[in-house]
Design an enzyme around this catalytic site. Structure first.
Site, PDB file in Angstrom:
ATOM      1  N   HIS A   1      -8.008   1.495  -3.514  1.00 38.49           N
ATOM      2  CA  HIS A   1      -8.016   0.544  -2.389  1.00 38.49           C
ATOM      3  C   HIS A   1      -7.814   1.373  -1.116  1.00 38.49           C
ATOM      4  O   HIS A   1      -6.743   1.426  -0.538  1.00 38.49           O
ATOM      5  CB  HIS A   1      -6.901  -0.489  -2.563  1.00 38.49           C
ATOM      6  CG  HIS A   1      -6.785  -1.449  -1.415  1.00 38.49           C
ATOM      7  ND1 HIS A   1      -7.809  -2.265  -1.000  1.00 38.49           N
ATOM      8  CD2 HIS A   1      -5.752  -1.709  -0.567  1.00 38.49           C
ATOM      9  CE1 HIS A   1      -7.412  -2.986   0.041  1.00 38.49           C
ATOM     10  NE2 HIS A   1      -6.171  -2.665   0.322  1.00 38.49           N
TER      11      HIS A   1
ATOM     12  N   ASN B   1       0.802  -1.222   0.000  1.00 34.42           N
ATOM     13  CA  ASN B   1       0.000   0.000   0.000  1.00 34.42           C
ATOM     14  C   ASN B   1       0.839   1.277   0.000  1.00 34.42           C
ATOM     15  O   ASN B   1       1.965   1.257   0.462  1.00 34.42           O
ATOM     16  CB  ASN B   1      -0.915  -0.008   1.239  1.00 34.42           C
ATOM     17  CG  ASN B   1      -2.119  -0.901   1.008  1.00 34.42           C
ATOM     18  OD1 ASN B   1      -2.736  -0.834  -0.040  1.00 34.42           O
ATOM     19  ND2 ASN B   1      -2.434  -1.726   1.997  1.00 34.42           N
TER      20      ASN B   1
ATOM     21  N   ASP C   1     -11.040  -6.412  -1.815  1.00 33.83           N
ATOM     22  CA  ASP C   1     -12.245  -5.628  -1.557  1.00 33.83           C
ATOM     23  C   ASP C   1     -13.463  -6.284  -2.213  1.00 33.83           C
ATOM     24  O   ASP C   1     -14.544  -6.327  -1.640  1.00 33.83           O
ATOM     25  CB  ASP C   1     -12.073  -4.203  -2.098  1.00 33.83           C
ATOM     26  CG  ASP C   1     -10.806  -3.548  -1.568  1.00 33.83           C
ATOM     27  OD1 ASP C   1     -10.759  -3.246  -0.373  1.00 33.83           O
ATOM     28  OD2 ASP C   1      -9.856  -3.386  -2.354  1.00 33.83           O
TER      29      ASP C   1
HETATM   30  C1  LMR Z   1      -6.214  -4.627   3.664  1.00 40.95           C
HETATM   31  O1  LMR Z   1      -7.101  -4.077   3.003  1.00 40.95           O
HETATM   32  O2  LMR Z   1      -6.460  -5.465   4.527  1.00 40.95           O
HETATM   33  C2  LMR Z   1      -4.783  -4.270   3.374  1.00 40.95           C
HETATM   34  O3  LMR Z   1      -4.742  -3.304   2.361  1.00 40.95           O
HETATM   35  C3  LMR Z   1      -4.059  -3.795   4.574  1.00 40.95           C
HETATM   36  C4  LMR Z   1      -4.576  -2.473   5.048  1.00 40.95           C
HETATM   37  O4  LMR Z   1      -3.769  -1.569   5.301  1.00 40.95           O
HETATM   38  O5  LMR Z   1      -5.792  -2.333   5.196  1.00 40.95           O
END
Ligand code: LMR
Length: 338
Positions: A192, A136, A164
């Site tokens: 995301h 990320n 997601d």
């Molecule tokens: C998630 O969605 O679980 C990963 O991208 C980790 C995060 O930082 O949320």
């Protein structure tokens, strides 16, 4: 001697290979459940100086598992070596966020990593390498990586939003009281991050629009959306670390989505470069959109059905009493370069 006919070995590079996500992912890759039971693989594992010992441990465990499809395991900390001839690059390695952080807080720290890895891919990877960015903030990291790899087609770079999509499918299935496999056509739009839009309007349950099955519109608009947007953060609060097993599963799903034909009428979500997109989304960014694949590792964006219907309507204006027909049906909706 082997009686089976094996496919040609493929090179799969994985960064962050000593981390938690990889520890789930690597054994799935090696087992054959991702690329198939007749596809030998070489795993090229990238770690950091700090993780090198742990990476040696990972390689030992992979070797000790005697996977018949796993023909080579190599480890290293130099992306210019590890990415040599890579046909897939699964870029997981990055600093993860902790409790109370947003993914964008990692922009500076992680951006450098993806610039360097982009340059390395550009220099040594297969010219048609498929890159899935997981670290990320993955959309912008994918953009950084892509921009640093000008000799690799822009459409080969993905930011992982399949996690997601899976989260959204799970919530819709639970609410409707059906099994997960009944939920289809779920699009994750955008980043995301907590601003992503999990699209319940076009999603289906058992082939019917979700909004006809789940009548609770308030739940869909408020609870469902927020639950999917914040799922990663809630998990970090509970675990004290970010999701690992479900992320690995979603990476497998994302790869499979590109190497198997998309079921008729369905699509999958992935973050891809927006140049030439039919949705009116700003160009020059990596944005999650609905895609289909014929299984060759590439994808096409799903046509914008609204625009298509309006174009068809203009085409038949003489039949609907709305004047003279003007046919301007768009051709294909592929990204440039396909
Ligand atoms: C998630 O969605 O679980 C990963 O991208 C980790 C995060 O930082 O949320």
């Amino acid at each position: 001697e082997e009686t089976k006919s094996w496919k040609k070995l493929i090179n799969i590079a994985v960064s962050g290979a000593a981390g938690m996500i990889s520890n789930h992912l690597l054994f799935k890759l090696a087992s054959g459940e991702v690329f198939g039971p007749d596809q030998p693989i070489a795993l090229k594992l990238l770690g950091s100086e700090r993780s090198l010992q742990a990476l040696e441990g990972v390689a030992m465990e992979l070797e000790d598992s005697l996977f018949p499809l796993l023909r080579e395991v190599s480890i290293g900390i130099d992306p210019y070596e590890v990415f040599q001839d890579a046909e897939w690059a699964l870029l997981i390695g990055a600093k993860p966020r902790g409790p109370g952080m947003e993914r964008a807080d990692l922009l500076d720290i992680n951006g450098q990593i993806f610039a360097e890895q982009g340059r390395a891919l550009n220099a040594v990877a297969s010219r048609n390498v498929k890159v899935i960015v997981v670290g990320n903030p993955c959309n912008t990291n994918a953009l950084i990586c892509m921009k640093n790899a000008p000799n690799i087609p822009a459409k080969n770079f993905h930011a992982l939003t399949r996690l997601d999509e899976n989260r959204a499918k799970c919530q819709l299935a639970l609410k409707a009281g059906v099994f997960y496999d009944k939920v289809s056509n779920v699009t994750i739009w955008g980043n995301h991050s907590t601003t992503q839009v999990p699209d319940f309007l076009n999603a289906k349950i058992d082939g019917m629009p979700v909004i006809d099955v789940i009548k609770d519109r308030k739940w869909l608009e408020e609870e469902f959306t927020e639950k999917v947007q914040k799922r990663g953060g809630v998990l970090i609060q509970k675990w004290g670390r970010s999701s690992a097993a479900s992320t690995a599963v979603s990476i497998v799903d994302a790869i499979r989505a590109l190497i198997t034909p998309t079921p008729k009428g369905d699509w999958f979500s992935t973050g891809v470069y927006t140049d030439g997109n039919p949705y009116g989304i700003a160009e020059g960014i990596v944005f999650s959109m609905p895609c289909r694949s014929n299984g060759d590792g590439d994808y096409v964006l799903v046509k914008d059905t609204e625009a298509e219907l309006l174009a068809e309507k203009r085409c038949v204006a003489h039949l609907t009493g709305e004047g003279i027909a003007v046919c301007d049906l768009p051709g294909d909706t592929m990204l440039p370069g396909e």
